[in-house]
Design a protein around this motif. Structure first.
Motif, PDB file in Angstrom:
ATOM      1  N   GLU A  27       0.853  -1.193   0.000  1.00 28.62           N
ATOM      2  CA  GLU A  27       0.000   0.000   0.000  1.00 28.62           C
ATOM      3  C   GLU A  27       0.893   1.249   0.000  1.00 28.62           C
ATOM      4  O   GLU A  27       0.912   2.044   0.931  1.00 28.62           O
ATOM      5  CB  GLU A  27      -0.895  -0.003   1.244  1.00 28.62           C
TER       6      GLU A  27
ATOM      7  N   ASP B  34       2.915   4.264  -2.839  1.00 28.60           N
ATOM      8  CA  ASP B  34       3.243   4.772  -4.162  1.00 28.60           C
ATOM      9  C   ASP B  34       4.764   4.952  -4.210  1.00 28.60           C
ATOM     10  O   ASP B  34       5.464   4.665  -3.234  1.00 28.60           O
ATOM     11  CB  ASP B  34       2.508   6.079  -4.450  1.00 28.60           C
TER      12      ASP B  34
ATOM     13  N   ASP C 163      -0.575   1.633  -4.550  1.00 24.73           N
ATOM     14  CA  ASP C 163      -1.432   2.698  -4.055  1.00 24.73           C
ATOM     15  C   ASP C 163      -1.461   3.877  -5.018  1.00 24.73           C
ATOM     16  O   ASP C 163      -0.601   4.031  -5.879  1.00 24.73           O
ATOM     17  CB  ASP C 163      -0.945   3.170  -2.681  1.00 24.73           C
TER      18      ASP C 163
ATOM     19  N   ARG D  86      -9.118   4.697  -2.863  1.00 24.28           N
ATOM     20  CA  ARG D  86      -7.841   3.978  -2.882  1.00 24.28           C
ATOM     21  C   ARG D  86      -8.055   2.469  -2.875  1.00 24.28           C
ATOM     22  O   ARG D  86      -7.260   1.717  -3.448  1.00 24.28           O
ATOM     23  CB  ARG D  86      -6.988   4.415  -1.701  1.00 24.28           C
TER      24      ARG D  86
ATOM     25  N   MET E 154      -6.200   0.196  -5.580  1.00 27.23           N
ATOM     26  CA  MET E 154      -5.326  -0.900  -5.162  1.00 27.23           C
ATOM     27  C   MET E 154      -5.847  -2.243  -5.662  1.00 27.23           C
ATOM     28  O   MET E 154      -5.064  -3.119  -6.049  1.00 27.23           O
ATOM     29  CB  MET E 154      -5.172  -0.908  -3.643  1.00 27.23           C
TER      30      MET E 154
ATOM     31  N   VAL F 182      -1.185  -4.201   3.466  1.00 29.39           N
ATOM     32  CA  VAL F 182      -2.001  -2.987   3.446  1.00 29.39           C
ATOM     33  C   VAL F 182      -2.553  -2.736   4.838  1.00 29.39           C
ATOM     34  O   VAL F 182      -2.592  -3.630   5.687  1.00 29.39           O
ATOM     35  CB  VAL F 182      -3.176  -3.107   2.440  1.00 29.39           C
TER      36      VAL F 182
ATOM     37  N   HIS G  62      -8.248  -0.997   4.961  1.00 29.35           N
ATOM     38  CA  HIS G  62      -8.458  -1.200   3.523  1.00 29.35           C
ATOM     39  C   HIS G  62      -8.866  -2.627   3.178  1.00 29.35           C
ATOM     40  O   HIS G  62      -9.309  -2.882   2.058  1.00 29.35           O
ATOM     41  CB  HIS G  62      -7.177  -0.867   2.748  1.00 29.35           C
TER      42      HIS G  62
END
Length: 252
Positions: free
Chosen positions: A30, A32, A109, A203, A207, A229, A233
């Protein structure tokens, strides 16, 4: 949970177990690219002052409100770090383990800048004083007893406030599960639905799409993906996975 030592151990152990089975194809995070690079640098880079970090963030943002949102989130994690909670520890453990075992890492992410912009927009939409006061007044008329989750959370944070951070960590680690997280984020859904959508649900969709794409590209003999994650989530990703894979099957 991003602030629990147990999460780091769980991520590390799961990656190792699946790798030993011979079917592990990738580790999904999770994160970027920007957050990934920050975590990679965190072990050696000195912790910059909050003021310098604030100026750095606000100088880079065309939208000052988006910068303030990011600054606020960063302040929370810095405060937790000073209390002994190593934020993002499970990501650090997953990255180190995957790299040591030469397992591919997938960054799934949304870009942090986009999330911050969406959060800034959500703050504007959700900060409707009249609406919030109406909800608060309606809830104040209902006398509900303290829930077990509220009581246990209170005990954990009382331990932290008293200086016993280790005990607080242990209490939080035992408390946090999917059902508890669902209860904890329910007030956000009620009071700040747009913020909940920006920080969670949008998100979750992104994802899930990246996770499905990664799964489709893996060879059959390496079809297992370990996903690391936040617990908030998990429910959304599972629901979105079922929805997207069912839709894909229907249209084939």
């Amino acid at each position: 949970m991003h602030i629990a030592e147990a999460s780091a151990n769980a991520a590390r152990d799961l990656i190792i177990r699946e790798h030993e089975k011979g079917s592990l194809g990738a580790v999904f995070l999770e994160l970027d690219h920007g957050r990934f690079d920050r975590i990679k640098r965190a072990a050696s880079a000195p912790d910059e002052s909050l003021l310098s970090h604030a100026l750095h963030i606000l100088a880079q943002r065309r939208n000052p409100l988006a910068g303030l949102v990011e600054l606020g989130m960063d302040s929370v994690y810095r405060s937790l770090h000073r209390l002994g909670f190593a934020s993002g520890l499970e990501f650090r453990a997953a990255i180190d383990t995957a790299e040591r075992l030469t397992v591919p890492i997938i960054l799934g992410d949304q870009q942090l800048q986009i999330t911050m912009q969406r959060l800034a927009e959500a703050f504007r939409d959700d900060f409707d004083v009249a609406r919030i006061m109406t909800i608060l007044m309606a809830r104040s008329k209902v006398k509900s007893p303290e829930s077990p989750v509220e009581r246990k959370l209170g005990e954990a944070f009382h331990a932290i406030a008293s200086g016993d951070v280790k005990q607080g960590q242990e209490k939080l680690g035992k408390l946090i599960d999917r059902d508890t997280v669902h209860q904890l984020i329910e007030p956000m859904r009620m009071f700040a639905p747009n913020i909940a959508r920006a920080i969670l649900y949008e998100r979750d969709v992104i994802m899930t799409e990246n996770l499905i794409k990664a799964a489709q590209e893996l060879p059959k003999e390496k079809s297992v993906i370990v996903g690391v994650v936040g617990l908030a989530h998990v429910e959304g990703i599972v629901e979105e996975w079922d929805l997207q894979t069912e839709t894909a099957t229907t249209y084939r």
